[in-house]
Write a protein that holds these residues in place. Sequence first.
Motif, short mmCIF file in Angstrom:
data_model
loop_
_atom_site.label_atom_id
_atom_site.label_comp_id
_atom_site.label_asym_id
_atom_site.label_seq_id
_atom_site.Cartn_x
_atom_site.Cartn_y
_atom_site.Cartn_z
N VAL A 134 11.20 -9.44 -13.63
CA VAL A 134 10.71 -10.78 -14.10
C VAL A 134 9.18 -11.47 -14.66
CG1 VAL A 134 11.80 -13.54 -13.70
CG2 VAL A 134 13.37 -10.65 -14.13
N ARG A 135 8.80 -11.38 -13.03
CA ARG A 135 7.56 -12.24 -12.60
C ARG A 135 6.32 -11.34 -12.97
NH1 ARG A 135 7.13 -16.43 -9.92
NH2 ARG A 135 8.70 -17.34 -9.41
N GLY A 136 6.62 -9.93 -14.15
CA GLY A 136 5.87 -9.24 -13.82
C GLY A 136 4.83 -8.56 -12.64
N LEU A 137 5.39 -8.25 -11.35
CA LEU A 137 4.45 -8.14 -10.99
C LEU A 137 3.24 -6.35 -10.97
CD1 LEU A 137 6.69 -9.97 -7.67
CD2 LEU A 137 4.75 -9.69 -8.97
N VAL A 138 4.71 -5.82 -11.80
CA VAL A 138 4.07 -4.59 -12.05
C VAL A 138 4.12 -4.13 -13.51
CG1 VAL A 138 4.13 -2.93 -9.59
CG2 VAL A 138 6.02 -3.16 -11.38
N PRO A 139 3.25 -3.01 -13.63
CA PRO A 139 3.67 -2.89 -15.46
C PRO A 139 4.86 -2.40 -15.99
CG PRO A 139 1.23 -1.93 -14.56
CD PRO A 139 2.57 -1.68 -13.23
N GLU A 140 5.32 -2.37 -16.87
CA GLU A 140 6.95 -2.39 -17.37
C GLU A 140 7.07 -0.88 -17.13
OE1 GLU A 140 7.71 -3.34 -21.03
OE2 GLU A 140 10.06 -2.18 -21.09
N ASP A 141 6.02 0.54 -17.15
CA ASP A 141 6.44 1.78 -17.30
C ASP A 141 7.09 2.00 -15.52
OD1 ASP A 141 3.66 1.26 -16.84
OD2 ASP A 141 3.08 3.34 -16.40
N VAL A 142 5.55 0.72 -14.63
CA VAL A 142 6.57 1.50 -13.59
C VAL A 142 7.76 0.59 -13.02
CG1 VAL A 142 5.67 0.47 -10.76
CG2 VAL A 142 3.39 1.18 -12.96
N TRP A 143 7.83 -0.06 -13.14
CA TRP A 143 9.64 -1.17 -12.80
C TRP A 143 10.44 -0.45 -14.03
CZ3 TRP A 143 12.31 -2.92 -16.85
CH2 TRP A 143 11.22 -3.58 -18.36
N GLN A 144 10.02 0.28 -15.26
CA GLN A 144 11.38 0.86 -15.43
C GLN A 144 11.85 2.05 -14.92
OE1 GLN A 144 13.05 0.80 -17.74
NE2 GLN A 144 12.32 -0.44 -19.51
N ARG A 181 0.76 -0.92 -0.21
CA ARG A 181 -0.11 0.09 0.41
C ARG A 181 0.91 1.05 0.04
NH1 ARG A 181 -3.57 -2.67 2.99
NH2 ARG A 181 -2.33 -2.06 5.27
N HIS A 182 1.83 0.72 -0.05
CA HIS A 182 2.54 2.36 0.32
C HIS A 182 4.39 2.22 -0.82
CE1 HIS A 182 2.01 1.51 4.53
NE2 HIS A 182 2.23 3.38 4.58
N PRO A 183 4.55 3.17 -1.66
CA PRO A 183 5.28 3.30 -2.50
C PRO A 183 6.95 2.33 -2.62
CG PRO A 183 4.99 5.16 -1.81
CD PRO A 183 5.21 4.88 -0.90
N PHE A 184 7.41 2.42 -2.80
CA PHE A 184 8.04 1.16 -3.33
C PHE A 184 9.48 1.16 -1.78
CE2 PHE A 184 12.09 0.89 -5.63
CZ PHE A 184 11.80 3.18 -6.55
N LEU A 185 9.97 1.85 -1.79
CA LEU A 185 11.18 2.53 -0.85
C LEU A 185 10.94 2.81 0.35
CD1 LEU A 185 12.69 5.63 -3.87
CD2 LEU A 185 13.66 2.87 -2.84
N TRP A 186 9.38 2.73 0.61
CA TRP A 186 8.68 2.79 2.02
C TRP A 186 8.92 1.80 2.49
CZ3 TRP A 186 5.09 0.16 5.21
CH2 TRP A 186 5.22 0.45 5.99
N ARG A 187 9.71 0.75 2.23
CA ARG A 187 9.47 -0.74 4.08
C ARG A 187 11.37 -0.57 4.12
NH1 ARG A 187 9.87 -6.17 1.26
NH2 ARG A 187 10.76 -6.47 -0.72
#
Lengths: 296, 296
Positions: B158-168, B125-131
């Motif tokens: 690799v597992r496509g957990l988020v859309p490409e523009d997000v991980w890019q 539920r938080h931005p990926f850097l939160w944890r």
Amino acid sequence: MAERARVSRRSRAEAAGGVRVGELLRVPPGSGPRLADVDTRATPGDPPGKRRARAAVAAVGERLAELQERLYAASTAGDRRRVLLVLQGMDTSGKGGTVKHVVGRFNPAGCRIRSFKAPTDEELRHPFLWRVERALPAPGEIGVFDRSHYEDVLAARVRGLVPEDVWQARYELINDWERQLVEDGVTLVKVFLHLGYEEQRERLLARLDRPDKHWKFSEGDLDDRVLWPEYQRAYEVALRRCSTPWAPWYLVPADRKWYRDWAVAHLLHETLSDLDPRYPPGDLDLDRARARLSAD
Amino acid sequence: MAERARVSRRSRAEAAGGVRVGELLRVPPGSGPRLADVDTRATPGDPPGKRRARAAVAAVGERLAELQERLYAASTAGDRRRVLLVLQGMDTSGKGGTVKHVVGRFNPAGCRIRSFKAPTDEELRHPFLWRVERALPAPGEIGVFDRSHYEDVLAARVRGLVPEDVWQARYELINDWERQLVEDGVTLVKVFLHLGYEEQRERLLARLDRPDKHWKFSEGDLDDRVLWPEYQRAYEVALRRCSTPWAPWYLVPADRKWYRDWAVAHLLHETLSDLDPRYPPGDLDLDRARARLSAD
């Protein structure tokens, strides 16, 4: 559950034919030791001499790490058990040394260690148990408190940081809270490192002789030393009122560093052996896994 | 500041007359290693043989603990510096073993170690850097991440957990965040443990043969193994895009456990030696302190 644990504990001690350090050092619930009557240079439990005691800590340390791994492994299968070592004692009594020499035998990945200083502004805005609650070990972990919620009936009492009715109420609050922890799977090992007044003088003087130790020294340490009798009294009350059947205090004579380490290492070993954590079987299909691994 | 650090680094390496492991293993910013071309059994840096390398880790470990104490001492006088070791690598590459054998040389009281698993619901539920932000070491501490924010451009990609523009977008977010950390006094030591495909097979098979290791095994490990080429590719991109001048990646061949420990111990030692933390002088009135101690 409690009955089974007690029987298992007895039979283990008997099987080993040895004395349990925990039985010797435990403050019996309801009793109140007069600290002045407890020799701070004593070495209960028939330890070997200094050099062999240090070797024994290393040997016990390997078993501690093995038991810790089992405890952690069990937690991955839902076992909520964990251990919380609470270290209290006057300045220079060796809380930090115990962490370094005994806790250092565990795998650090599975330890959650917290040193509590004077409460921060944020901590003061919360109930006194808030900051310790947040530092608790997760299932499978070894938690360590270097100072703890007991400061709230020690420093807070001696230095009059809160009114008497506030700290008086805390003993029961602590007992109730610790009982909740126990019911949630926490085994508390509460250790009071009992240091002599003369030994503290020697240790503080030794720090003054070493520039690399000056950062550990503050005038506040000397102010606390002036309040020594009041602190000893506050410890007596805390030991008497908070050594409970579910979370006993252990009184460790702390003038001899090698004994302190030997005793705490054995306390932890007895505690973890009693828990007797087991590797979970796992729900692996071994043949399928081997086949998949060999195929690619 | 940066210039001074660079000079001091060079002169130390020259003074020692030796090769810096960090120079050999560092992924030069802007370059992109092809992982298939890097031998996972290599042992850069001219280590001694296996047995002597293990002894060297113990010896370096003592210096690590000493430097850590200085770093911690300095923090009590306002020095904000700290070290963050980031460990990444495929399953069984030895992240946990590195923590046990190398990080275990530090005083555990000054270590903040966090192992990152698949994100929890709250973390998602938080931005990926939160944890990771919440698990950072405080000034004076040694932080360790067993897996890290890099999983958000590895497993997530690799597992496509988020859309490409997000991980890019995350590579730059990571670089910016790490730069902020550096400016706040954090020295990052980012280690990729480079394991061979065959070596992983051997290690996984060995786990299957030992019931006390089954808890470490899940079918998911084998699913990740199927995605090996995709993971190698994702690591190549992460190393290329996120080995920055302020927070370089180090590529450690990891098929030989003794070499892995030797290399990481030296990386940490070089890092801490460069920081060169000093005991603070303290503002003690020595004479008055001695007088007070002797009087009572």
